[in-house]
Design an enzyme around this catalytic site. Structure first.
Site, PDB file in Angstrom:
ATOM      1  N   GLY A  92     -11.388   4.274   0.159  1.00 52.03           N
ATOM      2  CA  GLY A  92     -12.322   5.101   0.915  1.00 52.03           C
ATOM      3  C   GLY A  92     -13.588   4.395   1.344  1.00 52.03           C
ATOM      4  CG  ASP A 102      -6.063  -5.294   1.959  1.00 54.28           C
ATOM      5  OD1 ASP A 102      -5.690  -4.931   3.093  1.00 54.28           O
ATOM      6  OD2 ASP A 102      -6.607  -4.505   1.158  1.00 54.28           O
ATOM      7  CB  CYS A 152      -6.780 -25.554   8.679  1.00 52.42           C
ATOM      8  SG  CYS A 152      -7.568 -25.390  10.299  1.00 52.42           S
ATOM      9  CG  ASP A 190      -5.052   6.921  -1.449  1.00 54.16           C
ATOM     10  OD1 ASP A 190      -4.118   6.520  -0.715  1.00 54.16           O
ATOM     11  OD2 ASP A 190      -6.177   6.403  -1.437  1.00 54.16           O
ATOM     12  CG  ASP A 206      -0.264  -0.050   2.524  1.00 51.13           C
ATOM     13  OD1 ASP A 206       0.946   0.221   2.580  1.00 51.13           O
ATOM     14  OD2 ASP A 206      -0.925  -0.343   3.543  1.00 51.13           O
ATOM     15  CB  SER A 207       0.296   4.601  -1.236  1.00 52.73           C
ATOM     16  OG  SER A 207      -0.821   5.088  -0.505  1.00 52.73           O
ATOM     17  N   GLY A 208       0.871   3.949   2.022  1.00 55.06           N
ATOM     18  CA  GLY A 208       1.099   4.657   3.276  1.00 55.06           C
ATOM     19  C   GLY A 208       0.036   5.691   3.583  1.00 55.06           C
ATOM     20  N   GLY A 209      -0.788   6.022   2.595  1.00 48.75           N
ATOM     21  CA  GLY A 209      -1.782   7.075   2.767  1.00 48.75           C
ATOM     22  C   GLY A 209      -2.805   6.774   3.839  1.00 48.75           C
ATOM     23  CB  CYS A 245     -11.925 -26.919   8.356  1.00 46.45           C
ATOM     24  SG  CYS A 245     -10.467 -25.870   8.123  1.00 46.45           S
ATOM     25  CB  CYS A 297     -10.120 -28.251  11.566  1.00 49.79           C
ATOM     26  SG  CYS A 297     -10.852 -26.610  11.788  1.00 49.79           S
ATOM     27  CG  HIS A 308      -9.791 -22.215  11.340  1.00 46.48           C
ATOM     28  ND1 HIS A 308     -10.375 -23.342  10.799  1.00 46.48           N
ATOM     29  CD2 HIS A 308     -10.791 -21.290  11.435  1.00 46.48           C
ATOM     30  CE1 HIS A 308     -11.665 -23.117  10.608  1.00 46.48           C
ATOM     31  NE2 HIS A 308     -11.953 -21.881  10.986  1.00 46.48           N
TER      32      HIS A 308
END
Length: 375
Positions: free
Chosen positions: A216, A266, A306, A146, A92-95, A304, A309, A335
């Protein structure tokens, strides 16, 4: 070096599936990117993150520039080598992080000056510096710098912020330069105002990016308002480029976003939840702190695969959560990331077979049933 590209392979309604091709590997979309804020996905080894099905991680420009420093990461061979993750990384840009430092920052047309939350040292982030930091880190997908106002905000503030972000998007594009094999994504702003979103999308298309983000949102407006914006926002962006919804979200947020044409997401939620005793399952959220699990020999989710589980009971998970043992965060994070990636693979398969609506109905039905009954 091969170039960055995006290929759409199928649609089901407005939901899309495809592949982002980058020199470090393919990213299957819709894609969920685990967040590796400080060059680590907390409580996970990189190979474990990959084992959950993740094709790409997110790194955080703001945190990495402060510690250990972008120049140091570059000297040490770049972020991929530094954190032992050889697949694609988006930074990401840090904004967004700087936005959250309202009391510690000063915003001008040039950029943002702020004081570190770690030691109080003074720093400046501009579009040019953000591009330089992300180049030093060596990320595959770079985000334009941004400014993102927290919602609710008045229309004039949102419009002013959006136009500043579009100015910074152009400066980011200029500073990014020609970097074959790397991609720069522009970020649409405009709050919940449709005409401002349209103005932002038009400005970004005129500049031209390898991918486009919807910024945003997920900043306090609520799911209904977010979906209202997503009913039109993705369609304002180029059809042939990836669309990335930043910072989202809960499983039903993700499903709703994919339904509306989003390709990438994300969120810190699966990892943060895992460290606080919360697990995400087909039946919704499960709180392992609750006493109902203390004598429960059943797995968290019998369907599941994982490690949490396969090898441990709810009683054990309850015990290590209550005892504050490190393994609790490790198992529940694994998990949760596994669950999120199964969610994405399920949607990709449903879109490829043009049965997304049917898959979505099943998703909501399972959640409506809730968790298994206590013993």
């Amino acid at each position: 070096m091969s170039r960055f590209s995006f290929t759409l392979s199928a649609r089901s309604g407005r939901a899309r599936t495809g592949v982002i091709s980058a020199p470090r590997g393919e990213i299957r979309t819709p894609a969920f990117m685990p967040v590796g804020t400080a060059a680590t996905v907390k409580a996970m080894l990189p190979e474990s993150v990959r084992a959950t099905g993740a094709d790409i991680l997110l790194g955080n420009t703001y945190h990495l520039m402060l510690r250990p420093g972008a120049e140091r990461v570059a000297r040490l061979g770049g972020l991929h080598r530094f954190m032992n993750w050889e697949r694609p990384i988006l930074t990401d840009s840090g904004g967004f992080q700087v936005m959250s430092l309202a009391d510690l920052r000063k915003l001008t047309e040039r950029g943002v000056t702020f004081r570190s939350h770690i030691d109080g040292s003074k720093h400046e982030l501009t579009p040019e510096r953000s591009m330089e930091i992300q180049r030093l880190l060596g990320s595959d997908i770079v985000m334009a710098f941004d400014e993102c106002p927290a919602l609710p905000a008045d229309r004039d503030r949102i419009a002013e912020s959006m136009r500043l972000s579009m100015c910074w998007a152009e400066r980011s594009r200029d500073a990014f330069g020609d970097r074959p094999g790397h991609a720069l994504f522009g970020i649409m702003q405009g709050g919940l105002e449709r005409d401002l979103r349209e103005e932002s999308a038009e400005a970004l298309r005129a500049i031209g990016f390898e991918g486009y983000a919807i910024g945003g949102l997920a900043v306090g407006e609520g799911q209904e308002a977010m979906f209202g914006c997503l009913d039109y926002a993705p369609e304002l962006l180029p059809e042939d480029r990836p669309r990335y919804l930043m910072g989202v979200g809960k499983p039903d947020d993700i499903v709703g976003a994919v339904k509306r044409g989003v390709d990438m997401m994300d969120c810190v939620l699966p990892t943060r939840s895992g460290r606080t005793g919360q697990a995400w399952t087909r039946g919704g959220q499960v709180n392992l702190k609750n006493a109902r699990h203390a004598d429960d020999t059943r797995p968290l989710d019998a369907q599941c695969g994982c490690p949490a589980c396969r090898g441990y009971s709810r009683a054990y998970l309850h015990h290590v959560v209550r005892a504050g043992e490190m393994i609790a965060g490790m198992l529940l994070t694994w998990h949760n990331l596994h669950y999120y990636q199964k969610l994405m693979s399920g949607m990709r398969a449903a879109i490829a077979e043009d049965r997304f609506a049917e898959w979505e109905a099943g998703f909501h039905a399972a959640r409506a049933e809730g968790d298994i009954e206590p013993l």
